[in-house]
Design a protein around this motif. Structure first.
Motif, PDB file in Angstrom:
ATOM      1  N   ILE A   1      -3.358  -1.481   1.042  1.00  0.00           N
ATOM      2  CA  ILE A   1      -3.383  -2.666   1.832  1.00  0.00           C
ATOM      3  C   ILE A   1      -2.085  -3.484   1.457  1.00  0.00           C
ATOM      4  O   ILE A   1      -1.013  -2.894   1.498  1.00  0.00           O
TER       5      ILE A   1
ATOM      6  N   LEU B   1      -9.535  -7.921   5.452  1.00  0.00           N
ATOM      7  CA  LEU B   1      -8.417  -7.651   4.535  1.00  0.00           C
ATOM      8  C   LEU B   1      -8.451  -8.604   3.304  1.00  0.00           C
ATOM      9  O   LEU B   1      -8.129  -8.058   2.383  1.00  0.00           O
TER      10      LEU B   1
ATOM     11  N   ALA C   1      -5.239   0.363   8.802  1.00  0.00           N
ATOM     12  CA  ALA C   1      -4.535  -0.782   9.032  1.00  0.00           C
ATOM     13  C   ALA C   1      -3.266  -0.625   9.705  1.00  0.00           C
ATOM     14  O   ALA C   1      -2.310   0.514   9.258  1.00  0.00           O
TER      15      ALA C   1
ATOM     16  N   VAL D   1      -6.933   2.655   5.108  1.00  0.00           N
ATOM     17  CA  VAL D   1      -7.108   1.517   4.301  1.00  0.00           C
ATOM     18  C   VAL D   1      -7.534   2.334   2.999  1.00  0.00           C
ATOM     19  O   VAL D   1      -7.076   1.661   1.913  1.00  0.00           O
TER      20      VAL D   1
ATOM     21  N   ALA E   1       0.214  -5.260   5.500  1.00  0.00           N
ATOM     22  CA  ALA E   1      -1.189  -4.888   6.160  1.00  0.00           C
ATOM     23  C   ALA E   1      -1.550  -6.235   6.870  1.00  0.00           C
ATOM     24  O   ALA E   1      -1.805  -6.960   6.492  1.00  0.00           O
TER      25      ALA E   1
END
Length: 315
Positions: A209, A228, A158, A195, A213
């Protein structure tokens, strides 16, 4: 549980009481204003590895004392890559409700290549109600993932940025809030992180995250947001969260490598002030051993890079 330690300077009873099943413990019997012996620092680090967040009550610390305590776990960062420090204390960031609220889930400063390894927050002004800090266990969140989703997350990277997708649009801000946002994004950072991050001390895998992110590498913004949001929903499950109600003279130490946190804005605009000091971190590594990489922005003025698995520094 109670652990008795013999440190070079003193014999200390370290009393560790869990606060929730999955995250958080309260430690009693330590005078944080005094240098801690190497054994005591190592015991605190071991408790942090297990509990992810530690609460110390009845602390008698000023800004210098907070910095001295945090420095026992490694070299300090400056206060922030873009936001000004407390005057005369370049390593201390004022977390002041009068200068905006941090009511979004995040891990500190993940938009740089090596975010802090640990963060400390010390209560300065506490509202009479509300103002809790939520801290979530990202390792427990990873373990909660169904196996197919866990394997999928293992493959993802990410892009984190400080120029993120704010919930409040620029045109709706007042002048003071607009200036704060301009300061926060005065240097724009973008960094790609795995991630799923492997913790360098414990080997645990955790979801890395949070609010900074913004996009999954190789996917569109819309696709990224859905993925996400799905992964984030596991981080913020109530079972994975410590909800800490602040009192005066408290300090919370949390592992920034494997947690997220959120400041609850539920105190009617009353004054709330914490001071933050953070310890320089290593470069995150994914499950295949590949390190994070910088896309935009140099944060070398903010933080040195800690060695992987850096050991605590004795008092």
């Amino acid at each position: 549980m109670t652990v008795t330690l013999s440190a070079p300077s003193t014999s200390t009873a370290l009393d560790i009481q869990k606060v929730t099943a999955r995250i958080g413990a309260q430690i009693s019997g330590l005078d944080l204003s005094q240098p801690l012996g190497a054994d005591t620092v190592a015991a605190i680090r071991a408790a942090l590895n297990e509990q992810k967040a530690l609460v110390f009550t009845g602390v008698d610390l000023d800004d210098e004392g907070q910095q001295r305590f945090a420095r026992q776990f490694g070299e300090l960062t400056t206060a922030h890559p873009t936001v000004p420090a407390v005057e005369g204390a370049p390593n201390v960031l004022p977390v002041d409700s009068e200068k905006g609220v941090a009511n979004h889930w995040h891990t500190d400063v993940t938009f740089v290549l090596n975010p802090p390894q640990v963060s400390t927050l010390r209560s300065i002004v506490v509202p009479p109600y509300g103002g809790e800090t939520l801290i979530a266990n990202a390792a427990a969140a990873y373990r909660d993932l169904p196996e197919p989703l866990r394997h999928f997350a293992d493959t993802l990277w990410a892009v984190h940025t400080n120029d993120y997708d704010y919930a409040v649009p620029q045109e709706s801000l007042d002048e003071e809030a607009r200036q704060r946002r301009e300061v926060f994004t005065s240097i724009k950072y973008q960094t790609a992180h795995p991630v799923v991050r492997v913790h360098p001390l414990t080997g645990e895998r955790g979801l890395f995250i949070g609010g900074f992110a913004q996009r999954i590498v190789g996917l569109s913004v819309g696709e990224s947001r859905k993925i996400l949001d799905l992964l984030q929903s596991y981080v913020t499950r109530p079972e994975n969260i410590l909800r800490w109600r602040w009192s005066p003279n408290q300090l919370v130490l949390f592992d920034n490598r494997i947690t997220q946190h959120y400041a609850v804005d539920n105190y009617d605009g009353l004054p709330r002030r914490l001071n933050r000091v953070t310890v320089a971190g290593d470069i995150p590594v994914g499950i295949e051993g590949k390190p994070s990489y910088s896309i935009k922005g140099d944060a070398s003025h903010y933080s040195s890079v800690a060695e992987l698995g850096a050991t605590p520094v004795a008092g």
